[in-house]
Design an enzyme around this catalytic site. Structure first.
Site, PDB file in Angstrom:
ATOM      1  N   HIS A   1      -4.616  -6.463   2.179  1.00 51.08           N
ATOM      2  CA  HIS A   1      -5.479  -5.686   1.288  1.00 51.08           C
ATOM      3  C   HIS A   1      -6.299  -6.608   0.398  1.00 51.08           C
ATOM      4  O   HIS A   1      -5.994  -7.792   0.279  1.00 51.08           O
ATOM      5  CB  HIS A   1      -4.626  -4.776   0.393  1.00 51.08           C
ATOM      6  CG  HIS A   1      -3.766  -5.558  -0.550  1.00 51.08           C
ATOM      7  ND1 HIS A   1      -2.608  -6.188  -0.146  1.00 51.08           N
ATOM      8  CD2 HIS A   1      -3.918  -5.865  -1.867  1.00 51.08           C
ATOM      9  CE1 HIS A   1      -2.080  -6.831  -1.169  1.00 51.08           C
ATOM     10  NE2 HIS A   1      -2.861  -6.665  -2.234  1.00 51.08           N
TER      11      HIS A   1
ATOM     12  N   HIS B   1     -10.101 -11.365  -1.444  1.00 50.34           N
ATOM     13  CA  HIS B   1      -9.443 -12.115  -0.376  1.00 50.34           C
ATOM     14  C   HIS B   1      -8.306 -11.311   0.241  1.00 50.34           C
ATOM     15  O   HIS B   1      -7.859 -10.319  -0.323  1.00 50.34           O
ATOM     16  CB  HIS B   1      -8.880 -13.431  -0.926  1.00 50.34           C
ATOM     17  CG  HIS B   1      -7.756 -13.225  -1.897  1.00 50.34           C
ATOM     18  ND1 HIS B   1      -7.962 -12.882  -3.216  1.00 50.34           N
ATOM     19  CD2 HIS B   1      -6.402 -13.292  -1.741  1.00 50.34           C
ATOM     20  CE1 HIS B   1      -6.800 -12.756  -3.827  1.00 50.34           C
ATOM     21  NE2 HIS B   1      -5.832 -12.998  -2.945  1.00 50.34           N
TER      22      HIS B   1
END
Length: 169
Positions: free
Chosen positions: A34, A115
């Site tokens: 995620h 990220h």
């Protein structure tokens, strides 16, 4: 109740990220790949409906989000975390700022670096070896994420789960 907000990619991209996480991430089994939009925050169970309504109002007018994972990067020397860097877009930053400007359970602990974590909890030697390999392998992945996910920490199972998804405009 412990909650968070995340952008969760398609199953295909989750599988690609998880191929690395299985080997290199001690938290692999506790949360799916995620992009964190709002780090964990605590609420009273009775405040859940209010939180859900606030989320709905804060994402009004925010379009779907195009993500582009461009390379392996890291947070060294602060911590031995390796991640797939996602290009920061205006829309992605706007969504992050909606939930981290102080009026929704505080401000972010760190500067926003979109990220997908692929390795953490590494020794310095492991970090150097793995980062070198991943940097050479590279990544170039694009997709559109259409939902913001409200996630909660299930203390019995000791893992994060999706509580509700909110469609972006």
């Amino acid at each position: 109740m412990i909650l968070g907000l995340a952008l969760i990619p398609s199953k295909a991209f989750q599988d690609e990220v998880n191929a690395y996480r299985k080997r290199y991430d001690a938290h692999y089994a506790t949360i799916m790949p995620h992009i964190t939009i709002k780090g964990q925050f605590k609420i009273n169970d009775g405040d859940l409906e209010s939180v859900k309504e606030t989320i709905k109002s804060k994402i009004e007018g925010i379009p779907t989000i195009d993500i582009h994972a461009t390379k392996a990067s890291n947070f060294a020397p602060i911590t031995n975390v390796i991640y797939f860097k996602v290009e920061k877009t205006e829309t992605l930053e706007r969504l992050f700022n909606q939930f981290n400007n102080g009026d929704f359970y505080g401000v972010a602990d760190h500067t926003f670096v979109p990220h997908f974590t692929i390795a953490q909890g590494l020794t310095s030697q492991e970090f150097e070896d793995i980062y070198g390999q991943l940097k050479l392998a590279g990544i170039d992945y694009k997709e559109t994420i259409e939902q913001l996910s409200l996630v909660y920490y299930d203390e019995k199972e000791e893992k994060w789960k999706v509580l509700e998804n909110y469609n972006l405009a």
